[in-house]
Motif scaffolding. Structure first.
Motif, PDB file in Angstrom:
ATOM      1  N   GLU A   1      59.761  33.322  -6.852  1.00 20.25           N
ATOM      2  CA  GLU A   1      58.819  33.000  -5.773  1.00 20.25           C
ATOM      3  C   GLU A   1      58.781  31.483  -5.624  1.00 20.25           C
ATOM      4  N   PHE A   2      58.963  31.022  -4.405  1.00 21.35           N
ATOM      5  CA  PHE A   2      58.980  29.584  -4.118  1.00 21.35           C
ATOM      6  C   PHE A   2      57.644  28.935  -4.461  1.00 21.35           C
ATOM      7  N   LEU A   3      57.724  27.783  -5.104  1.00 23.68           N
ATOM      8  CA  LEU A   3      56.521  27.009  -5.391  1.00 23.68           C
ATOM      9  C   LEU A   3      56.465  25.736  -4.547  1.00 23.68           C
ATOM     10  N   THR A   4      57.516  24.903  -4.665  1.00 17.28           N
ATOM     11  CA  THR A   4      57.481  23.618  -3.996  1.00 17.28           C
ATOM     12  C   THR A   4      58.889  23.058  -3.814  1.00 17.28           C
ATOM     13  N   TYR A   5      59.019  22.121  -2.879  1.00 15.21           N
ATOM     14  CA  TYR A   5      60.321  21.546  -2.531  1.00 15.21           C
ATOM     15  C   TYR A   5      60.212  20.031  -2.403  1.00 15.21           C
ATOM     16  N   PHE A   6      61.188  19.356  -2.987  1.00 17.99           N
ATOM     17  CA  PHE A   6      61.291  17.900  -2.872  1.00 17.99           C
ATOM     18  C   PHE A   6      62.595  17.537  -2.172  1.00 17.99           C
ATOM     19  N   GLN A   7      62.514  16.553  -1.306  1.00 24.78           N
ATOM     20  CA  GLN A   7      63.715  15.917  -0.793  1.00 24.78           C
ATOM     21  C   GLN A   7      63.654  14.482  -1.304  1.00 24.78           C
ATOM     22  N   ASN A   8      64.531  14.168  -2.213  1.00 21.59           N
ATOM     23  CA  ASN A   8      64.431  12.921  -2.984  1.00 21.59           C
ATOM     24  C   ASN A   8      63.054  12.873  -3.656  1.00 21.59           C
ATOM     25  N   GLU A   9      62.281  11.817  -3.429  1.00 21.88           N
ATOM     26  CA  GLU A   9      60.985  11.724  -4.113  1.00 21.88           C
ATOM     27  C   GLU A   9      59.849  12.340  -3.289  1.00 21.88           C
ATOM     28  N   ALA A  10      60.150  12.720  -2.069  1.00 22.96           N
ATOM     29  CA  ALA A  10      59.114  13.238  -1.176  1.00 22.96           C
ATOM     30  C   ALA A  10      58.917  14.747  -1.378  1.00 22.96           C
ATOM     31  N   GLN A  11      57.681  15.107  -1.603  1.00 20.94           N
ATOM     32  CA  GLN A  11      57.346  16.517  -1.724  1.00 20.94           C
ATOM     33  C   GLN A  11      57.051  17.039  -0.324  1.00 20.94           C
ATOM     34  N   LEU A  12      58.019  17.725   0.254  1.00 22.50           N
ATOM     35  CA  LEU A  12      57.905  18.137   1.649  1.00 22.50           C
ATOM     36  C   LEU A  12      57.147  19.447   1.824  1.00 22.50           C
TER      37      LEU A  12
ATOM     38  N   PHE B   1      50.630  21.167 -10.115  1.00 23.42           N
ATOM     39  CA  PHE B   1      50.970  19.874  -9.537  1.00 23.42           C
ATOM     40  C   PHE B   1      52.416  19.543  -9.892  1.00 23.42           C
ATOM     41  N   ALA B   2      53.182  19.057  -8.921  1.00 20.65           N
ATOM     42  CA  ALA B   2      54.566  18.697  -9.198  1.00 20.65           C
ATOM     43  C   ALA B   2      54.849  17.300  -8.684  1.00 20.65           C
ATOM     44  N   GLU B   3      55.736  16.617  -9.352  1.00 19.01           N
ATOM     45  CA  GLU B   3      56.112  15.270  -8.919  1.00 19.01           C
ATOM     46  C   GLU B   3      57.581  15.013  -9.215  1.00 19.01           C
ATOM     47  N   ARG B   4      58.115  14.065  -8.468  1.00 24.57           N
ATOM     48  CA  ARG B   4      59.504  13.636  -8.642  1.00 24.57           C
ATOM     49  C   ARG B   4      59.553  12.149  -8.253  1.00 24.57           C
ATOM     50  N   PRO B   5      58.934  11.312  -9.048  1.00 25.14           N
ATOM     51  CA  PRO B   5      58.623   9.941  -8.642  1.00 25.14           C
ATOM     52  C   PRO B   5      59.824   9.071  -8.286  1.00 25.14           C
ATOM     53  N   GLU B   6      60.966   9.308  -8.931  1.00 26.90           N
ATOM     54  CA  GLU B   6      62.125   8.452  -8.653  1.00 26.90           C
ATOM     55  C   GLU B   6      63.252   9.228  -7.995  1.00 26.90           C
ATOM     56  N   GLY B   7      62.918  10.406  -7.528  1.00 30.47           N
ATOM     57  CA  GLY B   7      63.915  11.175  -6.800  1.00 30.47           C
ATOM     58  C   GLY B   7      64.957  11.843  -7.670  1.00 30.47           C
ATOM     59  N   SER B   8      64.707  11.890  -8.989  1.00 32.00           N
ATOM     60  CA  SER B   8      65.659  12.608  -9.840  1.00 32.00           C
ATOM     61  C   SER B   8      64.890  13.635 -10.671  1.00 32.00           C
TER      62      SER B   8
ATOM     63  N   VAL C   1      70.001  15.891  -3.697  1.00 24.29           N
ATOM     64  CA  VAL C   1      68.867  15.424  -2.917  1.00 24.29           C
ATOM     65  C   VAL C   1      67.681  16.373  -3.020  1.00 24.29           C
ATOM     66  N   SER C   2      67.979  17.659  -2.960  1.00 24.89           N
ATOM     67  CA  SER C   2      66.908  18.657  -2.891  1.00 24.89           C
ATOM     68  C   SER C   2      66.608  19.217  -4.268  1.00 24.89           C
ATOM     69  N   LEU C   3      65.309  19.450  -4.503  1.00 28.94           N
ATOM     70  CA  LEU C   3      64.874  20.045  -5.767  1.00 28.94           C
ATOM     71  C   LEU C   3      63.779  21.057  -5.476  1.00 28.94           C
ATOM     72  N   PHE C   4      63.916  22.203  -6.110  1.00 29.98           N
ATOM     73  CA  PHE C   4      62.998  23.316  -5.868  1.00 29.98           C
ATOM     74  C   PHE C   4      62.404  23.791  -7.196  1.00 29.98           C
ATOM     75  N   TRP C   5      61.182  24.238  -7.140  1.00 32.77           N
ATOM     76  CA  TRP C   5      60.549  24.941  -8.257  1.00 32.77           C
ATOM     77  C   TRP C   5      60.213  26.355  -7.800  1.00 32.77           C
ATOM     78  N   TYR C   6      60.500  27.310  -8.699  1.00 29.63           N
ATOM     79  CA  TYR C   6      60.184  28.704  -8.443  1.00 29.63           C
ATOM     80  C   TYR C   6      59.435  29.262  -9.647  1.00 29.63           C
ATOM     81  N   GLN C   7      58.683  30.306  -9.381  1.00 27.07           N
ATOM     82  CA  GLN C   7      58.017  31.058 -10.439  1.00 27.07           C
ATOM     83  C   GLN C   7      58.587  32.470 -10.409  1.00 27.07           C
ATOM     84  N   GLN C   8      58.998  32.966 -11.563  1.00 30.42           N
ATOM     85  CA  GLN C   8      59.560  34.308 -11.608  1.00 30.42           C
ATOM     86  C   GLN C   8      58.802  35.160 -12.619  1.00 30.42           C
ATOM     87  N   ALA C   9      58.106  36.159 -12.113  1.00 33.71           N
ATOM     88  CA  ALA C   9      57.412  37.098 -12.979  1.00 33.71           C
ATOM     89  C   ALA C   9      58.411  38.127 -13.482  1.00 33.71           C
ATOM     90  N   LEU C  10      58.078  38.767 -14.554  1.00 35.86           N
ATOM     91  CA  LEU C  10      58.980  39.736 -15.181  1.00 35.86           C
ATOM     92  C   LEU C  10      59.347  40.850 -14.204  1.00 35.86           C
TER      93      LEU C  10
END
Lengths: 114, 118
Positions: free
Chosen positions: B44-55, B66-73, B30-39
């Motif tokens: 570092e947290f960027l964004t969080y999705f619960q299904n298709e919703a960017q919470l 910009f991030a998207e998860r249009p169909e929840g996968s 259900v949950s999807l996260f994006w992180y950025q990691q410098a050397l």
């Protein structure tokens, strides 16, 4: 505010030595989770353990053990009889107030020499 | 698949170029996260999705991200007009359930996309 401190930037030991990686955290929450992840040279973060703040019992998994002490806000990780394959960067992490953002320590690079 | 996959694994972009990074989470997560990691640093947290919703997108460093998860996968992280400071490893993670105060499932990470902006 939540904060995770891993004061040891790099540790180098000879194979078969025991090694402890320190993690000290700050949180306003009364209930929280703590995590340890391993990041080998391949780059993929690998989950090692999740602990709930209710449970202060030490946990052992093979050569790995974790010492959680709420009184000192520490969650230290010990590898017994280290092996070269244990070489990696190890991260301690704590969920933020939101409960889904993880706050990460800076990591400890562990080098195990043959 | 068995784990989280990300593509491409490596991306070299010229400054000003747009890039798109893809993440295929574990099926059913259900949950999807994006992180950025410098050397030499932690993620570092960027964004969080619960299904298709960017919470939560509070960690995105600028409106070029910009991030998207249009169909929840599958999710895509897009960076417009890349700058040199965008150079980092971008990690995607998925988790079975949405986190709550009484439970916080472990996050499973992909191998990351190493972005180098020249």
């Amino acid at each position: 505010a939540q904060k995770v401190t891993q004061a040891q930037t790099e540790i180098s030991v000879v194979e078969k030595e025991d090694v402890t990686l320190d993690c000290v955290y700050e949180t306003r929450d009364t209930t929280y989770y703590l995590f340890w992840y391993k990041q080998p040279p391949s780059g993929e973060l690998v989950f090692l353990i999740r602990r709930n703040s209710f449970d202060e019992q030490n946990e052992i998994s093979g050569r790995y053990s974790w010492n959680f002490q709420k009184s000192t806000s520490s969650f230290n990780f010990t590898i017994t009889a280290s092996q070269v394959v244990d070489s990696a960067v190890y991260f301690c992490a704590l969920p933020m107030d939101s409960n889904y953002q993880l706050i990460w320590g800076a990591g400890t690079k562990l080098i195990i020499k043959p | 698949g068995a784990g989280v996959s990300q593509s491409p694994r490596y991306k070299v972009a010229k400054r000003g170029q747009d890039v798109a990074l893809r993440c295929d989470p574990i099926s059913g997560h259900v949950s999807l996260f994006w992180y950025q990691q410098a050397l030499g640093q932690g993620p570092e947290f960027l964004t969080y999705f619960q299904n298709e919703a960017q919470l939560d997108k509070s960690g995105l460093p600028s409106d070029r991200f910009f991030a998207e998860r249009p169909e929840g996968s599958v999710s895509t992280l897009k960076i417009q007009r890349t700058q040199q400071e965008d150079s980092a490893v971008y990690l995607c993670a998925s988790s079975l359930a949405r986190p709550s105060g009484i439970s916080h499932n472990e996050q499973f990470f992909g191998p990351g996309t190493r972005l180098t902006v020249l």
